[in-house]
Write an enzyme that holds these catalytic residues in place. Structure first.
Site, short mmCIF file in Angstrom:
data_model
loop_
_atom_site.label_atom_id
_atom_site.label_comp_id
_atom_site.label_asym_id
_atom_site.label_seq_id
_atom_site.Cartn_x
_atom_site.Cartn_y
_atom_site.Cartn_z
N HIS A 150 0.84 -1.20 0.00
CA HIS A 150 0.00 0.00 0.00
C HIS A 150 0.88 1.25 0.00
CE1 HIS A 150 -3.38 -2.46 2.04
NE2 HIS A 150 -3.87 -2.06 0.89
N CYS B 35 -2.92 0.32 9.64
CA CYS B 35 -3.96 -0.65 9.22
C CYS B 35 -4.90 -1.05 10.35
CB CYS B 35 -3.34 -1.93 8.69
SG CYS B 35 -1.66 -1.82 8.21
C1 CIR Z 1 -3.57 -7.59 3.31
O1 CIR Z 1 -2.73 -8.07 2.54
O2 CIR Z 1 -4.60 -7.03 2.91
C2 CIR Z 1 -3.33 -7.70 4.80
N1 CIR Z 1 -2.66 -8.93 5.06
C3 CIR Z 1 -2.54 -6.54 5.31
C4 CIR Z 1 -3.26 -5.24 5.18
C5 CIR Z 1 -2.46 -4.10 5.67
N2 CIR Z 1 -3.22 -2.89 5.59
C6 CIR Z 1 -2.72 -1.68 5.46
O3 CIR Z 1 -1.52 -1.53 5.25
N3 CIR Z 1 -3.55 -0.65 5.46
#
Ligand code: CIR
Length: 263
Positions: A168, A255
């Site tokens: 991201h 996140c």
């Molecule tokens: C994913 O790959 O969607 C999750 N394992 C990690 C999401 C992390 N989210 C973020 O950086 N906003």
């Protein structure tokens, strides 16, 4: 006046599901330890509460292994919440879940309907604009739809690139105050933060670029001593949280919460 891009009265977190051990990850570095994850998550919630915020803790959703990463499902602005359309198929259903939780907190709720995709982790809201990075999860159509939704509310969206191989946009940057961004060199070198003051994370400490400014504290993952010291030297007050298990799922400090002030 308190700056709305980093001062918040509320946050939403979601308890980690046991199924998180099956969460998405770019590279398998081992199975996350659920108990350690839960402990770190508790510390994270306490850190938010210690700044005076009310933290709403939602129930775990076993059906969605990555749902603890609640930031990706919505964008919470002061007067309107926008429900995202996650680009990871296994996460698409998280949008409806967060919508029902936000409906008691916001009068105005909008939604990305597609065909584009956009995840909250690609969105950095500063005091003057909303920066959105294209990524594997967020495309131009999703950004365009967000832009048309927030325009009437007075927000300008700027579409930028997320360098290849980074999950991201915010994996590599954080807002520290109204003019300052913490960023990896590889992201800042794209020029997307021209006009801001940029503090680079130390070489080898790229994984701490995903931190958050939350009221009086910068909350960052532990064990990144050079960057932590650099931020202290710039006058920031730091709170560190263990992130070893979330990191196995490419997760970090931003996140794990939605941060907002409902009006
Ligand atoms: C994913 O790959 O969607 C999750 N394992 C990690 C999401 C992390 N989210 C973020 O950086 N906003």
């Amino acid at each position: 006046m308190l700056k709305s891009s980093y001062n918040f009265t509320h946050a939403i977190c979601r308890l980690p599901a046991q199924s998180l051990v099956d969460g998405l990850r770019a590279v398998d570095t081992g199975k996350p330890d659920y108990d350690q994850f839960l402990k770190d998550h508790n510390d994270y919630i306490s850190a938010l509460e210690n700044t005076g915020a009310k933290v709403i803790v939602l129930e775990a959703l076993e059906k969605f292994p990555d749902s603890v990463f609640v930031e990706d499902a919505a964008l919470c602005l002061p007067k309107v919440a926008i429900i995202m359309r996650p680009g990871a198929p296994s996460r698409l259903g998280e949008a409806a879940e967060i919508k029902s939780s936000l409906s008691s907190l916001y009068t105005n709720i909008e939604q990305i309907n597609g065909p584009g995709f956009i995840e909250g982790g690609d969105i950095l809201t500063t005091e003057t604009e909303i920066l959105v990075g294209r990524s594997e999860r967020t495309d131009s159509a999703g950004i365009e739809e967000l832009s048309s939704i927030v325009k009437p509310w007075g927000y300008a969206v700027r579409e930028v690139d997320t360098p290849e191989g980074i999950l991201h946009f915010k994996t590599d940057c954080s807002l520290l105050d109204e003019k300052t961004i913490l960023s990896t060199k590889r992201l800042a070198n794209t020029g997307c933060f021209d006009g801001y003051d940029v503090i680079h994370v130390a070489d080898g400490e790229e994984a701490c670029a995903n931190s958050i400014r939350f009221n009086k504290h910068v909350i960052m993952p532990g064990n990144f001593p050079q960057t932590e010291q650099a931020l202290i030297n710039h006058g920031f007050t730091i709170k560190t949280i263990g992130n070893s298990e979330a990191a196995k799922l490419d997760g970090g400090m931003s996140c794990l919460s939605l941060r907002f002030t409902p009006s």
